[in-house]
Structure formats: C-alpha cells, structure tokens
Motif scaffolding. Sequence first.
Motif, PDB file in Angstrom:
ATOM      1  N   ALA A 144       0.827  -1.203   0.000  1.00  0.00           N
ATOM      2  CA  ALA A 144       0.000   0.000   0.000  1.00  0.00           C
ATOM      3  C   ALA A 144       0.868   1.263   0.000  1.00  0.00           C
ATOM      4  CB  ALA A 144      -0.932  -0.008   1.204  1.00  0.00           C
ATOM      5  N   SER A 164      -4.299   1.117  -7.977  1.00  0.00           N
ATOM      6  CA  SER A 164      -4.904   0.486  -6.803  1.00  0.00           C
ATOM      7  C   SER A 164      -5.306  -0.953  -7.085  1.00  0.00           C
ATOM      8  CB  SER A 164      -6.117   1.293  -6.341  1.00  0.00           C
ATOM      9  OG  SER A 164      -5.717   2.552  -5.861  1.00  0.00           O
ATOM     10  N   GLU A 167      -2.218  -3.069  -7.347  1.00  0.00           N
ATOM     11  CA  GLU A 167      -1.620  -3.333  -6.037  1.00  0.00           C
ATOM     12  C   GLU A 167      -2.317  -4.480  -5.324  1.00  0.00           C
ATOM     13  OE1 GLU A 167      -1.547  -3.116  -1.700  1.00  0.00           O
ATOM     14  OE2 GLU A 167      -3.190  -2.294  -2.900  1.00  0.00           O
ATOM     15  N   ARG A 171      -0.310  -7.804  -4.153  1.00  0.00           N
ATOM     16  CA  ARG A 171      -0.285  -8.208  -2.748  1.00  0.00           C
ATOM     17  C   ARG A 171      -0.607  -9.694  -2.611  1.00  0.00           C
ATOM     18  NH1 ARG A 171      -3.708  -4.866  -1.103  1.00  0.00           N
ATOM     19  NH2 ARG A 171      -5.551  -6.206  -1.002  1.00  0.00           N
TER      20      ARG A 171
END
Length: 510
Positions: A144, A164, A167, A171
Amino acid sequence: MGSHRKGAALLLAAVGPFLPGSDGCTTTEYELDLRPEGSVLHRRLVVRRYQMKSGQRVPRVPMPEDLARIGALYPTPPAGAPVSPSFVGTFDRETPPDIGGGGRLLQLRTTLGTTWSYIERFGEAEDPAAALARTRRAIGEVTAALAGWLQYELRGHPARLRISEIEARVRTDLESVLLYAWAARSSRMERGARAGDEPGEPTRMGLFLVERGYVEAEELPRLVRAIRSGEADGRAASLMAFVQQWLSRELGCAPGDPLPAELDVLGDARRARDALEAYLRHRAKLEALASPVAPDGHRPGEPDGPIHELASNMDAILFDSGGSRASIGVLGSLLGRVREETVTVRLQLPTLPFATNGAWSARASAVEWKALPIVGMTLLPTVVYAHWSVPDAPYQRARFGRVALRGEPLAEYALWRAGLAAGDGERWDAMMDGLRPGTDLAHRLDTLRLGGGPTSDGDASDLAGPARDLLRSALAPTAPPKLLRPRPGTVDRRRPPDPREGVGARNQSP
C-alpha cells in the motif's frame, strides 16, 4: 493478460529502492566452531558485522546490545579485534541461546561404544499462525505504501488511477510467493541443501512470474542479469532501466517511444529511494497534523519514522517467510533485505556422521553448515543436526572377534540399551561380558534373553530381541559382492555405441 502485466510494472518499480546492494543495508555474520567432548560442547563464537557502502562491504563493530547479550552467556570477556570479537565457553549438554534458539548434545554410552546426537535451532521460535498473520499484514502495509508512492510519482499520467487494482493483485501474488518460499525452505533444510543449491526453486519462481504475466519467458535471462549487476552496483542502473522500459509499456508507450517524464525518478535506485523517503516523510507530516500522536505513542512526523517503519515491514515479510533471497527466486532477489543475519557452523567430529543435514569435510574432519539464514520470529527456524557413533573397538573384538557394530546400528543398539531398566541393563551387560569369539558365538547370541514377564497372549516377552537381531545381522557371514549389470535404458560406455544396435540391445548381458 493486461492487468497481469501492469502488476509486474508496479512490483518492479516499487521494490527497486530495496535492492540488495543499497547503501545502509547491514549484515551480521556468526561463525560457530564446536567440539564435543563427552557430554560437554566446547564452543567458540565469532561475530562480524558489515554495512553496504557504494556496493562494497565495510566492516563495522557489532551492536553493543548484541555483544552484551552474548557476553552474559560466556564465562570470559570476548577476545580478538573489535570488529570480530570471539567468545569461548564450555557447555554441558545444553547449548546457550547466544544466537537465539537452543539446542542439545545427547550422549548414550554402552559397553559396545558411544553414540552422540547434536541438534540446534537458531532464531526465535514462535506461533506459526501469529507469524503468518503478521507477515500478511506487513505485506499489505508495504504494498500500500509503495503503491501510494508510485501514484504520487505518476500523478500527471492517466494510468495513475489503475494502480490500486494492480496493487491488490500484487499483494495476493506476493503472499503466494512467500508461502512458496516457506514450503521450499522447509524441504531444503530437511534434505540438508543450502539456499540457492536447488535449481528447482528459481525455476518454479520463474514459471510463477511468467504464468502470472509479470515477465515473458524470453525476458527472464535479461532480468536475471540485471538483478546480478544490481547486487554489485548500489545504483542498479541496468535493473532500473529494465523497470523504466517495462513500466512505460504498461502505461501505453510503444516500443521506441521516449520514456514518460514521470519515470525519470526510476532511472537510479538511490534516487528512487530518496524520492520514496521524501514521499513517506511528507505523508507522515500530513498524518501528524490529523493525529499528533498515534495509538502506539509513535509520532508519524518523527525523523526516520516512516522509512524505518517501512524497513521494519520489509524485515517482517522476508524474515517471517523463512526465506533468503535465493529461496524466493527472482522476487526475492528484487526485494533483498533491509538487514540480514547468517550463521556458519563447524562441528569437529572424530568420525563421519551417519546422519546430518550438513556437509562432511574429510580434510577438516568436521560437519559444516555455511551461511545459513537466521530467521527471527519465523514460521520455520533454522535447525542443524548430526548423529555419529564411536565403537569401543577393544571390547567388541574381545567378544566378537571384530568390530561388529558401528555407525547407525551402534546408535540403534545404544538407544535400545538406554531404554532398559537399571536391573535389566546390568544383567544384559553381564551377559555381554561373558561372550567370546568362536564357533558357538551364534548359538550364544540365541541364548541371550531378558524376560519381561508374560504378555497378553500368555507368551513370555523378550526385551533382548532388538539387540540380538542387530548383533546377528552384524555378525552374519558377508556374501561375495554381485557383479552389477547395467540397468535397462542405460548406455554401456566400455565400448563405443554401434548405430546398428538399439539402446536396449547394447545393454543386454552377454
């Protein structure tokens, strides 16, 4: 495939500042020499610490708190140079927690010989569920923070809003990679292989990257070369150029087009790291205005707070995953470590061990474990072990005419003997004392009995059965060795292959 490739750009751009060659990274190396004598272990520990500077390892004095903690466990002050102090001590059966963890030296003595077992764990043991939860939380915080930084750098580019969603996928994939590393390291340590010795691990990670769309298979050699050059160059120019070009493609630039101006910051690993630190400090100041004191008492705007927090999370990811850079494959090489600790162990032995996860050095007469990772607060701590036996040759020759039990069979005998009650053990030793070489030795072995009382089916139990079987097997006449024939499908290299014959025909016995 498009979203997968965008994930690659984010990941590679974000982790560039944490390349292994970055200035400021510290390494602590422990060198442990052990010599068992009876039930005690003579121990010498040398501590060395290095810091990366311009791609070179510069010796540094070990941390005072580490030296104080270790010194409290040894009877005398450290000796040697300040940059490589050594601690010497003798410990009975139990090893000190000088490098974290703990261990034991077990000695089993019998009239036929003695067997030993050494096992030691390095690093702190912890609840695996808690460590896994902390690792996943750290991954989320790191990705983040790095995604936010990348959005900030790309604030003038139309692709900024897609970061976003990229990401989120990165992750998840990073969690999978680190779980791969956890499983691989467990298997590797059990087999005694060192980090990086298993070609299957980077191959598996390479396939993972290709299947997830992070890199094309044809680009893997180029990426590996860039990683290796980055380890020697703190600026990692070739790798950062790779990242720039890759990210520009994800932003829609055609091959040959000039790089977007927003990507200039990624041309140099040190420059990118400075930009990241500036972004984190700026964000921390904004957070401090909204919340002057965090719930844990930490002030977000304090010097070194943001970058230190991110570095701590990087530690949590890599240490809790239980993997070194090699065990995580390509991603591990990109991520590197903020700090690193390794231990090299040498266990001096009078004979070759019959079981160990280390490497035997005949020249040094020692088992060696080189540069093992010390994984603090990990799912799987590093464990080393060795088992060896030394027969009492005069005693065995006087009873059997030769040395019958050695190595693992002697260890099995010692383990059986240690499990006998005191009275049974004394009776057994007395029977062994009465044995002599001769033609009736096999018959004498058959008469050895230790009655343990009636069993549930009414038969008398015999506690001596396991030991009697070991001795009978060891004293059985040795059959002459059989001539080995080539296995089907192999080539007999004693003569050149005849093109008129098939492989199977060449390997048939005459």
